[in-house]
Design a protein around this motif. Structure first.
Motif, PDB file in Angstrom:
ATOM      1  N   TYR A  17       4.650   2.542   5.669  1.00 11.40           N
ATOM      2  CA  TYR A  17       3.351   3.165   5.948  1.00 11.40           C
ATOM      3  C   TYR A  17       2.438   2.133   6.582  1.00 11.40           C
ATOM      4  O   TYR A  17       2.183   1.076   6.010  1.00 11.40           O
ATOM      5  CB  TYR A  17       2.735   3.699   4.645  1.00 11.40           C
TER       6      TYR A  17
ATOM      7  N   HIS B 244       0.859  -1.186   0.000  1.00 14.79           N
ATOM      8  CA  HIS B 244       0.000   0.000   0.000  1.00 14.79           C
ATOM      9  C   HIS B 244       0.899   1.240   0.000  1.00 14.79           C
ATOM     10  O   HIS B 244       1.533   1.550   1.000  1.00 14.79           O
ATOM     11  CB  HIS B 244      -0.893  -0.014   1.241  1.00 14.79           C
TER      12      HIS B 244
ATOM     13  N   ASP C 260      -0.109   4.450  -1.229  1.00 13.89           N
ATOM     14  CA  ASP C 260      -0.845   5.710  -1.267  1.00 13.89           C
ATOM     15  C   ASP C 260      -1.048   6.210   0.160  1.00 13.89           C
ATOM     16  O   ASP C 260      -1.982   5.796   0.855  1.00 13.89           O
ATOM     17  CB  ASP C 260      -2.194   5.512  -1.966  1.00 13.89           C
ATOM     18  N   THR C 261      -0.167   7.105   0.603  1.00 18.02           N
ATOM     19  CA  THR C 261      -0.220   7.561   1.992  1.00 18.02           C
ATOM     20  C   THR C 261      -1.364   8.541   2.254  1.00 18.02           C
ATOM     21  O   THR C 261      -1.536   8.998   3.381  1.00 18.02           O
ATOM     22  CB  THR C 261       1.111   8.217   2.387  1.00 18.02           C
ATOM     23  N   SER C 262      -2.153   8.848   1.231  1.00 15.28           N
ATOM     24  CA  SER C 262      -3.336   9.697   1.449  1.00 15.28           C
ATOM     25  C   SER C 262      -4.538   8.862   1.874  1.00 15.28           C
ATOM     26  O   SER C 262      -5.574   9.408   2.250  1.00 15.28           O
ATOM     27  CB  SER C 262      -3.681  10.474   0.173  1.00 15.28           C
ATOM     28  N   LYS C 263      -4.397   7.531   1.817  1.00 15.13           N
ATOM     29  CA  LYS C 263      -5.503   6.649   2.156  1.00 15.13           C
ATOM     30  C   LYS C 263      -5.114   5.690   3.278  1.00 15.13           C
ATOM     31  O   LYS C 263      -3.996   5.165   3.299  1.00 15.13           O
ATOM     32  CB  LYS C 263      -5.939   5.837   0.928  1.00 15.13           C
TER      33      LYS C 263
END
Length: 349
Positions: free
Chosen positions: A310, A139, A141-144
């Motif tokens: 993350y 994963h 995408d550190t915005s999710k």
């Protein structure tokens, strides 16, 4: 509640393990009849002693079966008469094996061995212990926030043999259910780092990390992050997933709350337990030093893939569907420290 469960048998694989013995403890407290597998009957006394430490005094509804994930022997006996199976057993280690298949093969083949025996034995539902490594390591995408929808690519660069074994075993389990599972049901629990009270002197591998902080042997703290779950809550989540209709065919992340960095954990220990553990260091170690140390040190090498990882994950699914109410990170951490003192693994001042 106890009386209504007295005719329900549950198999817990890996009864000597940290999570396994807590599952057994809670099942016995709730009145279930429990089978548990151990690799050698010589270990039955150790399990009894751990359960005594956990407050269990009546062992009339507990049965031990000698069985190994790498062998077909006795798995039919293990599942006999059981409505449910909690498949908790899996090989684990902090240091990487020379051949990753030493860890992957028993995890993968063992899972299929347990599922086949459970299906053939008429088990209603299997709850399998996977881990966060099967969910969140691809994963990016550190915005999710990471949820149960995410899957780790087993070929992800830097993935440890342990995490690879977990993702491959879980994928194999879902494939088996789709192709050969029949009427049997599957639920999966994906815990992050499991801490909390030990019931015996054998430390879970994750405890070693915290022990090095508490005893001061970790002079500088790497900036890696941890998701934390209390073992009591992980066992509780297994049982909720076992009996809840909503858990059929679902996977559940087991994480207490927000992630913590090792320096944050060290600071928390120092502020809460510094009078007892006077050697705690809160000095941090820059990532570049960890990477250099990894060239010469196996433990440092195992930390490198965790740097910058993350881990922000959601526990909303377990809370919403199963009414799961986990303890705080801080409760789990304090219980871990006190356990190590209780069983003589670490000395206080």
């Amino acid at each position: 509640m106890a009386q209504s469960n007295e005719n329900t048998k549950v198999l817990v694989t890996g009864g000597t393990g940290f999570v396994g013995v807590h599952c057994i403890q809670q099942l016995l407290q709730q009145g279930y009849r429990v089978h548990t597998t151990i690799r050698s009957m010589k270990r039955s006394g150790d399990v009894i002693e751990m359960l005594r430490n956990g407050g269990i005094s009546d062992f009339g509804t507990l049965k031990f079966i000698e069985a190994d994930l790498t062998d077909d022997t006795n798995w039919d006996n293990a599942v006999e008469g059981c409505q449910y199976v909690l498949h908790v057993a899996s090989p684990i280690g902090l240091t990487a094996p020379k051949d990753e298949n030493e860890m992957i093969k028993p995890a993968l083949e063992g899972t299929l061995r347990v599922l086949k025996a459970a299906r053939d034995g008429g088990v209603k539902r299997v709850v399998m212990t996977s881990n966060f490594g099967a969910v969140g390591y691809s994963h990016n995408d550190t915005s999710k926030v990471i949820t149960e929808e995410s899957w780790t690519n087993p070929n992800e660069k830097g993935l440890s043999a342990y995490n690879k074994s977990k993702v491959l075993a879980e994928k194999a389990a879902w494939d088996f259910m789709q192709q050969q599972g029949g009427n049997m049901e599957l639920s999966v629990i994906n815990p992050v780092g499991i801490f909390g009270p030990a019931l015996g002197p054998e430390l879970s591998s994750g405890f070693q990390l915290l022990k090095q902080i508490l005893d001061g042997s970790m002079k500088r703290i790497p900036k890696m992050t941890l998701g934390i779950a209390d073992v009591r809550d992980v066992a509780d989540l297994h049982i909720r997933a076992m009996i809840s209709p909503e858990a059929k065919g679902q996977r559940f992340l087991a994480i207490s709350g927000e992630i913590m960095t090792l320096p944050q954990i060290a600071s928390f220990f120092k502020s809460e337990l510094g009078d007892q553990f006077t050697h705690i260091s809160t000095k941090t170690m820059p990532n570049w030093i960890v990477r250099i140390a990894a060239l010469f040190n196996a433990r440092a090498k195992s930390v490198v893939p965790q740097l910058g990882r993350y881990r922000v994950a959601s526990n909303e699914k377990a809370k919403k569907l199963l009414d799961w109410k986990p303890r705080t990170n801080q409760e789990a951490l304090v219980a871990t420290a006190l356990s190590m003192v209780q069983f003589g693994q670490i000395k206080t001042e």
